[in-house]
Write an enzyme that holds these catalytic residues in place. Structure first.
Site, PDB file in Angstrom:
ATOM      1  N   GLU B 227       0.776  -1.215  -0.001  1.00 51.28           N
ATOM      2  CA  GLU B 227       0.068   0.024   0.002  1.00 51.28           C
ATOM      3  C   GLU B 227       0.875   1.225   0.113  1.00 51.28           C
ATOM      4  OE1 GLU B 227      -3.032   0.253   3.285  1.00 51.28           O
ATOM      5  OE2 GLU B 227      -2.610  -2.088   3.489  1.00 51.28           O
ATOM      6  N   LYS B 229       2.333   4.578   1.785  1.00 52.02           N
ATOM      7  CA  LYS B 229       2.521   5.108   3.108  1.00 52.02           C
ATOM      8  C   LYS B 229       1.838   6.451   2.935  1.00 52.02           C
ATOM      9  CE  LYS B 229       5.839   5.615   6.722  1.00 52.02           C
ATOM     10  NZ  LYS B 229       4.839   5.874   7.357  1.00 52.02           N
ATOM     11  N   ARG B 234      -1.277   8.694  12.009  1.00 56.74           N
ATOM     12  CA  ARG B 234      -1.816   7.420  11.988  1.00 56.74           C
ATOM     13  C   ARG B 234      -2.863   7.643  13.146  1.00 56.74           C
ATOM     14  NH1 ARG B 234       0.567   2.251  12.137  1.00 56.74           N
ATOM     15  NH2 ARG B 234      -0.911   0.689  12.049  1.00 56.74           N
ATOM     16  N   ARG B 249      -1.689   7.922  17.346  1.00 62.48           N
ATOM     17  CA  ARG B 249      -0.740   6.871  17.238  1.00 62.48           C
ATOM     18  C   ARG B 249      -0.381   6.419  18.632  1.00 62.48           C
ATOM     19  NH1 ARG B 249       4.499   6.378  16.863  1.00 62.48           N
ATOM     20  NH2 ARG B 249       5.419   5.006  15.177  1.00 62.48           N
ATOM     21  N   GLU B 274      -5.312   6.327   8.206  1.00 59.21           N
ATOM     22  CA  GLU B 274      -4.292   7.723   8.241  1.00 59.21           C
ATOM     23  C   GLU B 274      -5.269   8.917   8.199  1.00 59.21           C
ATOM     24  OE1 GLU B 274      -0.989   6.983   8.019  1.00 59.21           O
ATOM     25  OE2 GLU B 274      -0.193   8.760   8.034  1.00 59.21           O
ATOM     26  N   LYS B 396       7.925  -0.633   6.455  1.00 57.67           N
ATOM     27  CA  LYS B 396       7.782   0.646   5.937  1.00 57.67           C
ATOM     28  C   LYS B 396       9.123   0.908   4.961  1.00 57.67           C
ATOM     29  CE  LYS B 396       9.008   3.253   9.991  1.00 57.67           C
ATOM     30  NZ  LYS B 396       8.624   4.018  10.981  1.00 57.67           N
TER      31      LYS B 396
END
Lengths: 356, 540
Positions: B227, B229, B234, B249, B274, B396
């Site tokens: 996906e 980023k 977050r 987060r 997000e 990531k």
């Protein structure tokens, strides 16, 4: 009627001058005859011909300036002894500021002025306590003359330091303190609180500690805070001049907790600005309450303020019917707890610092 | 003695820059304070407890009645902060021998006391305290502690002190209330874990590791899902019969800052996504989302100018069903199905990116230049939703950073271990000065990226090339070029240069390059990208 001290004690570019006696008190430039209240560099300067001071102050001057510069002719005078100079009776009285510190008591034709030098009323195990002397004019300092300055008991501040050591036993606790007076007072306070271990010293503090010991102030085990000693500095107390605690010298310390012992630490912004992690409010100057109490005790109808926050003090005196006068003496308040330089950030640097 | 004890803690926290030292101070507080005060103190630090009963004007009147106006004004002028001025100037009343109040007593009395009686009550408390106690009390009751203790930090301290995993504490945290008696009983092993029941609680997020070059080769494409980023923040969305919450987060409740999201949460589920500013389906740069962060009140205008939305990554709970043990593919299927069915406003799916090989994926990553995309996320198809940063499940893979050669302008000393080093660098680029010449304009500040050796070298260089001092800041000769890398450049009206860098750090010291050959502001401006890729591009 006795002459008003204004007529025989004058402000000159060199400092306060006693005209009939022909001598200066704490002059900022070399003069023929000087009476020195105490050994801090802004009061005791080199190059005078004749110097009159307590034996301790003379010893401190010799240690700091070298024999040659500390006055061509040194004359010791102990508190209580009286000396006459041009019809002026000169006497010294303890000021409680640092070892040897004294007020200068001057009598002329039935009129008396007392020049306090720097002083405090808090207990100090390294010097004789301040002695209030009734007078017609009291010449006072005003370093901490704002009602926000009220120094807590120094024992409580030292307890904070020891509590921090218990909480962070691996970290060096480095305390920024002035070489003359504060350093030795802090050591004595630590000893009284039961800290018997070696206290480590920055090189700039060592010689005055030795002198204090020679003059009868026992300080217990001391050691230099040298790089070679790095392992021993874990969990140790290290004393250093305030300018050194956060600079390159401090890299030898183990994860230091940075403390500074000063009356200025009472105001948070001051402490934060300097990056101090453990501010200790320990001062060798009179706080607001001590200044006012002292002025009431000496009973002078008129008070002259040499340096510091004269605006607030003169205002407070007026409220009680005491005539206050700001002398604006230059050159004082530059050593020990003289005000730190104000900080201004360049706008561009601050702006560049805004981060996304 | 608990207001003084709390004051002592506050004082240490305010002056302590280091995270570890802060944790040690908090552990000591939990270990040494009695209930209920330790919980009240904890709630006050994390701002779970906020008082509004006492207005600053009440404090102003109290001190005005006790001090000379000229001395008060001179003092305020000197100290700067009014609360601190009051704490310091407050005159000691002879003969006061009442003990200072307990924290819990303060909290209770503030709730129960009728307004007209508040001044006498607060004045009486102030009489019993010393200056740091007075400052703590004033800051507490006027709601402005600000000591740099986040809820997350407090929970880490609770975990270190009790030995319970922080994830477990996170899960119950929002289901317990000050003074947290049940929580402390559990942490001390004297009771079962508190059951939050229906209360909306934060579930610790699953986090990703950065993908290193060495890991890339080992990737088997069929085992991984990709996906984008997204460059927002977050969040976790929790909604159900017990209420609706938007969590950051770190588990901070940010619901009130985004009321339009809360309004759209008409469902019973827990989601991971997000938070972004999205206009007509296009994601705006992070700087625009930043306008919405850390604000107490949200104006309709803010909501109109910077409309918030959530791009959904994962489904943790559907109704009361915990999906976290399921493999990622199964959760993704449930998420897609759920989005299709519920079609929540202001939310959409984070699209998956199809790829046949790692090389192709690398190409896709390098092709993504939009400021709203930081790179790629890689998730193992069979990974359960596991709290924290578990290696080998999620990666990531940030795109390569951008780079400029900038001139060092100012330096500042760091904190803690770096307090003797000039470690924070403000750097600038050239632009026309309007008089035919060139001038440097600061474009950012960096305090990382260098090695210890480079830091020592820079520190020495700065000390030897200082041209001016402004308190803690040194201005230096404009002759040293630094290669600065950063993730994105975005327009910003808050910066003199008009541009803000995302995560700038020092890559290299360019002693080989004269300052006159450093980059110009125009070079940096060419990196600024305002638009996200079109959706079909993102869906790839």
């Amino acid at each position: 009627m006795p002459p008003h001290p204004e007529s025989w004690l004058r402000v000159t570019p060199q400092g306060l001058y006693c005209e009939p006696g022909g001598f200066f008190i704490d002059p900022v430039r070399p003069v023929g005859r000087a009476v020195i209240t105490h050994g801090h560099a802004d009061h005791a300067r080199p190059g005078h011909d004749a110097v009159l001071a307590t034996p301790e102050t003379l010893a401190i001057m010799r240690a700091r300036m070298g024999e040659g510069a500390a006055g061509a002719a040194q004359q010791p005078i102990r508190p209580g002894e009286v000396l006459e100079q041009g019809g002026v009776a000169i006497r010294l009285a303890p000021a409680g500021h640092v070892l040897g510190s004294a007020q200068v008591v001057l009598d002329w034709q039935g009129s008396r002025a007392v020049i306090s030098g720097d002083y405090k009323r808090q207990r100090d195990p390294t010097c004789a306590p301040f002695e209030p002397v009734p007078c017609d004019v009291f010449v006072t300092e005003a370093t901490f003359a704002l009602p926000v300055f009220r120094h807590p008991p120094p024992e409580a501040e030292v307890a904070k330091l020891l509590k921090s050591l218990a909480l962070f036993p691996e970290r060096t606790h480095v305390v920024g303190c002035y070489a003359l007076g504060k350093c030795q007072r802090l050591i004595r306070l630590l000893r009284e609180a039961g800290w018997d271990a070696q206290i480590h010293l920055h090189g700039a503090l060592a010689s005055l500690c030795r002198l204090y010991e020679e003059l009868g102030v026992a300080l217990g085990p001391l050691a230099p805070a040298t790089v070679a000693n790095k392992a021993a500095l874990k969990g140790a107390i290290v004393l250093a001049p305030p300018s050194a605690v956060q600079d390159r010298w401090a890299r030898r310390l183990a994860e230091p907790v940075v403390a500074v012992a000063s009356g200025w630490m009472r105001v948070r912004q001051r402490a934060k600005m300097r990056g101090v992690e453990l501010p200790l409010v320990i001062s060798d100057h009179a706080d607001w309450d001590e200044l006012n109490r002292t002025i009431d005790e000496v009973g002078a109808p008129e008070v002259w303020v040499t340096h510091g926050r004269d605006d607030a003090l003169v205002h407070a005196l007026a409220l009680r019917g005491i005539r206050g006068r700001a002398l604006h003496l230059v050159g004082l308040g530059e050593e020990d707890e003289g005000p730190a330089p104000e900080v201004a950030e360049p706008a561009s640097a601050a702006e560049g610092g805004v981060q996304a | 003695m608990s207001v003084p004890a709390f004051a002592a803690l506050l004082e240490r926290l305010v002056f302590t820059p280091g995270r570890n030292a802060k944790l040690a101070l908090l552990r000591d507080w939990f270990a040494t304070q009695p209930d209920p005060d330790r919980g009240v103190g904890l709630a006050a630090l994390t701002e779970e407890l906020v008082f509004t009963a006492a207005k600053p004007s009440l404090i102003r009147d109290l001190v005005a009645a006790r001090t000379d106006p000229v001395l008060l004004a001179l003092s305020h002028d000197y100290v700067g902060d009014f609360a601190e001025t009051v704490a310091l100037i407050w005159p000691v009343r002879a003969g006061v021998n009442t003990p200072p109040p307990a924290l819990s007593e303060v909290v209770e009395a503030l709730e129960l006391t009728p307004k007209p009686e508040l001044p006498a009550l607060i004045g009486g408390w102030l009489d019993t305290l010393d200056s740091s106690g007075r400052l703590a009390l004033i800051k507490l009751i006027t709601g402005g502690l600000r000591v740099g203790v986040s809820g997350r930090l407090a929970r880490v301290a609770l975990s270190e002190w009790s030995g319970k995993p922080v994830e477990e504490i996170e899960e119950v945290w929002h289901g317990v209330a000050p003074p947290y008696l049940a929580l402390f009983r559990w942490l001390e092993g004297n009771a079962d874990k508190p059951d939050p029941r229906e209360a909306p609680v934060f579930r610790p997020l699953m986090l990703a590791h950065p993908l290193e070059d060495a890991d890339v080769a080992a990737l088997r494409p069929e085992e991984w899902r990709a996906e984008w980023k997204w460059d927002g923040i977050r969040v976790q969305l929790t909604a159900g019969p017990g209420g609706r919450r938007l969590w950051s987060r770190g588990g901070e409740d940010i619901t009130n800052a985004f009321p339009e999201i809360a309004e759209a949460m008409e469902f019973h589920a827990v989601l991971d996504g997000e938070l972004l500013v999205i206009r007509d389906g296009v994601v705006a740069p992070f700087a625009e989302l930043q306008q919405r962060l850390n604000r107490k009140a949200v104006t309709p205008r803010m909501m109109r100018d910077f409309p918030a939305g959530v791009r959904l990554y994962d489904l943790l709970f559907e109704g009361g069903e915990d999906l976290r043990p399921l493999p990622f593919d199964a959760r993704r299927a449930r998420l897609e199905d759920w989005v299709a069915r519920i079609a929540p406003a202001r939310m959409d799916l984070s699209p998956q990116i199809a790829f046949g090989s790692v090389a192709q994926l690398a190409e896709i990553r390098d092709g993504a230049r939009a400021a709203s995309i930081e790179g790629l996320m890689l998730k193992r198809a069979d990974s359960p939703y596991a709290a924290g940063r578990q290696k080998g499940l999620w990666w990531k893979w940030k795109r390569d950073p951008l780079s400029i050669d900038a001139v060092l302008m100012y330096a500042q000393r760091g904190h803690g271990k770096r307090s003797s080093f000039y470690s924070d660098y403000t750097f600038g680029l050239w632009r026309p000065d309007g008089e035919g010449g060139e001038e440097l304009v600061p474009v950012g500040k960096a305090y990382s990226g260098y090695t210890d050796e480079e830091l020592a070298w820079l520190d020495r260089w700065i000390r030897n090339h200082t041209t001016g001092r402004f308190g803690p800041v040194r201005e230096v000769e404009k002759s040293l070029v630094l290669e600065v890398i950063f993730d994105a450049a975005q327009l910003s009206s808050r910066h003199k240069s008009g541009v803000a860098l995302r995560f700038p750090r020092i890559a290299r010291i360019r002693t080989d390059k004269p300052a006159s050959e450093a980059d110009r502001l125009d070079n940096l401006m060419s990196y600024v990208e305002r638009r996200a890729p079109a959706e079909e591009d993102a869906a790839g």
